[in-house]
Design an enzyme around this catalytic site. Structure first.
Site, PDB file in Angstrom:
ATOM      1  N   VAL A  44       0.842  -1.196   0.000  1.00  0.00           N
ATOM      2  CA  VAL A  44       0.000   0.000   0.000  1.00  0.00           C
ATOM      3  C   VAL A  44       0.884   1.257   0.000  1.00  0.00           C
ATOM      4  O   VAL A  44       0.595   2.222  -0.716  1.00  0.00           O
ATOM      5  CB  VAL A  44      -0.985   0.010   1.191  1.00  0.00           C
ATOM      6  CG1 VAL A  44      -1.816   1.286   1.210  1.00  0.00           C
ATOM      7  CG2 VAL A  44      -1.894  -1.211   1.130  1.00  0.00           C
ATOM      8  N   CYS A  45       1.965   1.215   0.751  1.00  0.00           N
ATOM      9  CA  CYS A  45       2.881   2.358   0.772  1.00  0.00           C
ATOM     10  C   CYS A  45       3.511   2.562  -0.609  1.00  0.00           C
ATOM     11  O   CYS A  45       3.646   3.693  -1.080  1.00  0.00           O
ATOM     12  CB  CYS A  45       3.957   2.161   1.832  1.00  0.00           C
ATOM     13  SG  CYS A  45       3.297   2.146   3.516  1.00  0.00           S
ATOM     14  N   ARG A  46       3.877   1.472  -1.255  1.00  0.00           N
ATOM     15  CA  ARG A  46       4.417   1.551  -2.622  1.00  0.00           C
ATOM     16  C   ARG A  46       3.400   2.204  -3.551  1.00  0.00           C
ATOM     17  O   ARG A  46       3.724   3.124  -4.291  1.00  0.00           O
ATOM     18  CB  ARG A  46       4.778   0.152  -3.134  1.00  0.00           C
ATOM     19  CG  ARG A  46       5.289   0.140  -4.578  1.00  0.00           C
ATOM     20  CD  ARG A  46       5.209  -1.228  -5.209  1.00  0.00           C
ATOM     21  NE  ARG A  46       3.802  -1.636  -5.275  1.00  0.00           N
ATOM     22  CZ  ARG A  46       3.368  -2.860  -4.974  1.00  0.00           C
ATOM     23  NH1 ARG A  46       4.181  -3.806  -4.585  1.00  0.00           N
ATOM     24  NH2 ARG A  46       2.082  -3.144  -5.064  1.00  0.00           N
TER      25      ARG A  46
END
Length: 153
Positions: A44-46
């Site tokens: 999700v951060c990516r």
């Protein structure tokens, strides 16, 4: 979270994935999107950081500079930026003292040792123009973020 629209954030002074110091003074006349993500190397951060990179031109059109921020150390941020092929987006490290900037903003999650997933739009003086906190597994809606940017440019 303690911050509200109209509040001023404490002085931003962090290093990016290229070890360059970043402060709000670097962005005179521009708004800055502080896009906090819990940890590098997670899906999700990516996706959150890649969405900022993919829309970088749109941010520029609206006199706004997006910055990705997490508690990861600079070498990890650099390797992650290279892996994702980032060309414009700067990834800032709030590693040491661990999470100090996120703590000052009231978004550090002490028992997990990470920041929350939060987007904070500020002007070049550090005044909060827009803020949104997300559940950790939730990907921020880029259309919503860009609307906030456009409405505050």
């Amino acid at each position: 979270m303690k911050l509200n629209v109209g509040d001023r954030i404490p002085n931003l002074k962090l290093r990016d994935h290229n070890e360059e110091e970043v402060t709000l003074d670097d962005f005179d006349g521009k708004n800055v999107l502080l896009s906090f993500h819990p940890l590098a190397w997670t899906s999700v951060c990516r996706d959150q950081m890649q969405a900022l990179e993919a829309n970088y031109e749109e941010f520029e059109k609206n006199d706004t500079v997006p910055l990705g921020i997490s508690v990861d150390p600079i070498p990890s941020k650099r390797a992650w930026a290279e892996k994702m092929g980032l060309e414009n987006l700067r990834l800032l490290s709030d590693f040491w003292p661990h999470g100090i900037f996120a703590s000052k903003l009231g978004i550090f999650i002490e028992d997990k040792g990470i920041s929350g997933r939060v987007n904070i739009l500020v002007d070049d003086q550090g005044e909060v123009l827009w803020i949104k906190e997300y559940d950790i597994p939730e990907l921020p809606d880029m259309d919503e973020v860009l609307d906030a940017v456009k409405n505050n440019s």
